[in-house]
Write a protein that holds these residues in place. Structure first.
Motif, PDB file in Angstrom:
ATOM      1  N   VAL A 104       0.848  -1.199   0.000  1.00  0.00           N
ATOM      2  CA  VAL A 104       0.000   0.000   0.000  1.00  0.00           C
ATOM      3  C   VAL A 104       0.884   1.250   0.000  1.00  0.00           C
ATOM      4  O   VAL A 104       0.661   2.191  -0.767  1.00  0.00           O
ATOM      5  CB  VAL A 104      -0.937  -0.006   1.231  1.00  0.00           C
ATOM      6  N   GLU A 105       1.922   1.228   0.825  1.00  0.00           N
ATOM      7  CA  GLU A 105       2.809   2.385   0.978  1.00  0.00           C
ATOM      8  C   GLU A 105       3.432   2.775  -0.365  1.00  0.00           C
ATOM      9  O   GLU A 105       3.530   3.954  -0.699  1.00  0.00           O
ATOM     10  CB  GLU A 105       3.899   2.041   1.994  1.00  0.00           C
ATOM     11  N   LYS A 106       3.809   1.749  -1.139  1.00  0.00           N
ATOM     12  CA  LYS A 106       4.494   2.002  -2.412  1.00  0.00           C
ATOM     13  C   LYS A 106       3.589   2.665  -3.447  1.00  0.00           C
ATOM     14  O   LYS A 106       4.070   3.263  -4.402  1.00  0.00           O
ATOM     15  CB  LYS A 106       5.044   0.680  -2.974  1.00  0.00           C
ATOM     16  N   GLN A 107       2.259   2.541  -3.278  1.00  0.00           N
ATOM     17  CA  GLN A 107       1.334   3.129  -4.259  1.00  0.00           C
ATOM     18  C   GLN A 107       1.209   4.646  -4.089  1.00  0.00           C
ATOM     19  O   GLN A 107       0.746   5.335  -4.987  1.00  0.00           O
ATOM     20  CB  GLN A 107      -0.077   2.556  -4.070  1.00  0.00           C
ATOM     21  N   ILE A 108       1.603   5.151  -2.910  1.00  0.00           N
ATOM     22  CA  ILE A 108       1.279   6.547  -2.593  1.00  0.00           C
ATOM     23  C   ILE A 108       2.000   7.570  -3.491  1.00  0.00           C
ATOM     24  O   ILE A 108       1.333   8.422  -4.079  1.00  0.00           O
ATOM     25  CB  ILE A 108       1.482   6.819  -1.078  1.00  0.00           C
ATOM     26  N   MET A 124       0.093  10.219  -5.917  1.00  0.00           N
ATOM     27  CA  MET A 124       0.261  11.668  -5.701  1.00  0.00           C
ATOM     28  C   MET A 124       0.571  12.346  -7.035  1.00  0.00           C
ATOM     29  O   MET A 124      -0.022  13.365  -7.386  1.00  0.00           O
ATOM     30  CB  MET A 124       1.421  11.939  -4.718  1.00  0.00           C
ATOM     31  N   LYS A 125       1.499  11.744  -7.787  1.00  0.00           N
ATOM     32  CA  LYS A 125       1.924  12.303  -9.076  1.00  0.00           C
ATOM     33  C   LYS A 125       0.776  12.253 -10.082  1.00  0.00           C
ATOM     34  O   LYS A 125       0.431  13.239 -10.714  1.00  0.00           O
ATOM     35  CB  LYS A 125       3.121  11.505  -9.614  1.00  0.00           C
ATOM     36  N   ALA A 126       0.157  11.082 -10.198  1.00  0.00           N
ATOM     37  CA  ALA A 126      -0.873  10.873 -11.226  1.00  0.00           C
ATOM     38  C   ALA A 126      -2.074  11.785 -11.009  1.00  0.00           C
ATOM     39  O   ALA A 126      -2.674  12.277 -11.963  1.00  0.00           O
ATOM     40  CB  ALA A 126      -1.309   9.407 -11.224  1.00  0.00           C
ATOM     41  N   ARG A 127      -2.436  12.048  -9.763  1.00  0.00           N
ATOM     42  CA  ARG A 127      -3.653  12.819  -9.484  1.00  0.00           C
ATOM     43  C   ARG A 127      -3.373  14.244  -9.003  1.00  0.00           C
ATOM     44  O   ARG A 127      -4.317  14.980  -8.702  1.00  0.00           O
ATOM     45  CB  ARG A 127      -4.496  12.101  -8.436  1.00  0.00           C
ATOM     46  N   GLY A 128      -2.099  14.584  -8.844  1.00  0.00           N
ATOM     47  CA  GLY A 128      -1.758  15.916  -8.355  1.00  0.00           C
ATOM     48  C   GLY A 128      -2.263  16.167  -6.944  1.00  0.00           C
ATOM     49  O   GLY A 128      -2.792  17.239  -6.626  1.00  0.00           O
ATOM     50  N   LEU A 129      -2.138  15.174  -6.095  1.00  0.00           N
ATOM     51  CA  LEU A 129      -2.644  15.287  -4.714  1.00  0.00           C
ATOM     52  C   LEU A 129      -1.498  15.248  -3.715  1.00  0.00           C
ATOM     53  O   LEU A 129      -0.404  14.786  -4.034  1.00  0.00           O
ATOM     54  CB  LEU A 129      -3.594  14.116  -4.420  1.00  0.00           C
ATOM     55  N   THR A 130      -1.780  15.730  -2.505  1.00  0.00           N
ATOM     56  CA  THR A 130      -0.799  15.598  -1.432  1.00  0.00           C
ATOM     57  C   THR A 130      -0.890  14.179  -0.871  1.00  0.00           C
ATOM     58  O   THR A 130      -1.865  13.461  -1.116  1.00  0.00           O
ATOM     59  CB  THR A 130      -1.092  16.584  -0.278  1.00  0.00           C
ATOM     60  N   LYS A 131       0.104  13.833  -0.076  1.00  0.00           N
ATOM     61  CA  LYS A 131       0.111  12.503   0.550  1.00  0.00           C
ATOM     62  C   LYS A 131      -1.156  12.306   1.393  1.00  0.00           C
ATOM     63  O   LYS A 131      -1.800  11.256   1.348  1.00  0.00           O
ATOM     64  CB  LYS A 131       1.364  12.363   1.422  1.00  0.00           C
ATOM     65  N   GLU A 132      -1.521  13.359   2.152  1.00  0.00           N
ATOM     66  CA  GLU A 132      -2.706  13.272   3.024  1.00  0.00           C
ATOM     67  C   GLU A 132      -3.976  13.068   2.195  1.00  0.00           C
ATOM     68  O   GLU A 132      -4.858  12.310   2.575  1.00  0.00           O
ATOM     69  CB  GLU A 132      -2.839  14.535   3.890  1.00  0.00           C
TER      70      GLU A 132
END
Ligand code: NAD
Length: 261
Positions: free
Chosen positions: A194-198, A202-210
């Motif tokens: 799961v951790e490795k997907q973050i 983040m990059k693909a969707r332009g989102l923050t980690k949170e």
């Protein structure tokens, strides 16, 4: 509570939830049979650490959980090495996500084999010895997906619903033999997988980690927190205790409230 002089076989225990369960059972004194894939070095490191930290014996079986004869051989290996299989944790599992009409047939077959049929083959091989000794604990790692569905996970959801049914059926068959059969149904568990997907999400969707954690991964989980592998392992240890001897055929959710909705 102690599992010393007992033997636990934990499938899919070279990583994630399975490894945490194997370590927790070893901490209680059980000899363990690790199973799963990975680099020989990494597996040997985990195996040796279990022996060193907990003063038990640990071996690794490379049995492929999609192969019935290798599963039977793994149970036999445990019985000949340690004399018994007292705790069987059917945990190995994989995932594949695609719309049902595009779902590759070989992926369907593989998920049903690894996530569902492997538990049948291991239980079938381990139950006779448990019956003879009058004691056994069978714990199946199911999922919130044993209770509810998500789109595009047809094979996984079918397999996990199947595990819940298998759990109940075997529990009834062995109820008078000192053997309990339960499944644990985690929601999202914080594993390396799961951790490795973050970062990619983040990059693909332009989102923050949170945002990835709360709005993508934990969208279904009301607590907005991951389950930890150690929490799942603690429940497995409890299921092996005398306090849990009247718990059988249960599907135990640990999902931050996911399936309450
Ligand atoms: P993981 O990928 O970290 O570990 C999976 C383990 O299964 C590894 O040891 C791997 O080598 C092994 N494995 C895979 N294919 C195998 C095969 N053919 N033969 C033998 N071993 C094989 O995953 P995890 O997150 O720890 O998942 C473990 C179990 O928990 C699975 O059944 C999964 O469905 C279930 N689960 C996980 C989550 C989660 O969020 N991580 C949630 C609910 C349920």
């Amino acid at each position: 509570m102690s599992l010393s002089s007992k033997t636990a076989v934990v499938t899919g225990s070279t990583s994630g939830i399975g490894l945490a369960i194997a370590r927790a059972l070893a901490k209680e004194g059980a000899n363990v049979v690790l199973n799963g894939f990975g680099s020989a070095d990494a597996i040997e490191k985990e195996r040796a650490a279990i022996e060193r930290e907990f003063g038990v014996k640990a071996i690794h079986s490379a049995a492929d959980m999609s192969k019935p004869d290798e599963i039977a051989a793994m149970i036999k290996l445990a019985e000949t090495t340690f004399g018994s299989v007292d705790v069987l944790v059917n945990n190995a599992g994989i995932q594949f996500v695609a719309p049902v009409e595009d779902f590759p047939v070989e992926k369907w077959d593989q998920i049903i084999a690894i996530n569902l049929s492997s538990a049948f083959h291991a239980i079938r091989a381990a139950v006779p010895g448990m019956k003879t000794r009058g004691w056994g604990r069978i714990i199946n790692t199911a999922s919130a997906h044993s209770l509810v569905a998500s789109p595009f996970k047809s094979a996984y959801v079918a397999a996990k619903h199947g595990i819940a049914g298998l759990t109940k059926t075997v529990a009834l068959e062995v109820a008078t033999k000192g053997i309990t059969v339960n499944c644990i149904s985690p929601g999202y568990v914080w594993t390396p997988l799961v951790e490795k997907q973050i970062p990619d999400t983040m990059k693909a969707r332009g989102l923050t980690k949170e945002q990835v954690i709360n709005d993508v991964l934990l969208e279904a989980q009301p607590t907005k927190q991951f389950v930890t592998v150690d929490q799942v392992a603690a429940l497995a240890v409890f299921l092996c205790s005398d306090a849990a001897s009247q718990m059988t055929g249960a599907n135990l959710s640990m999902d931050g409230g996911w399936t309450a909705e």
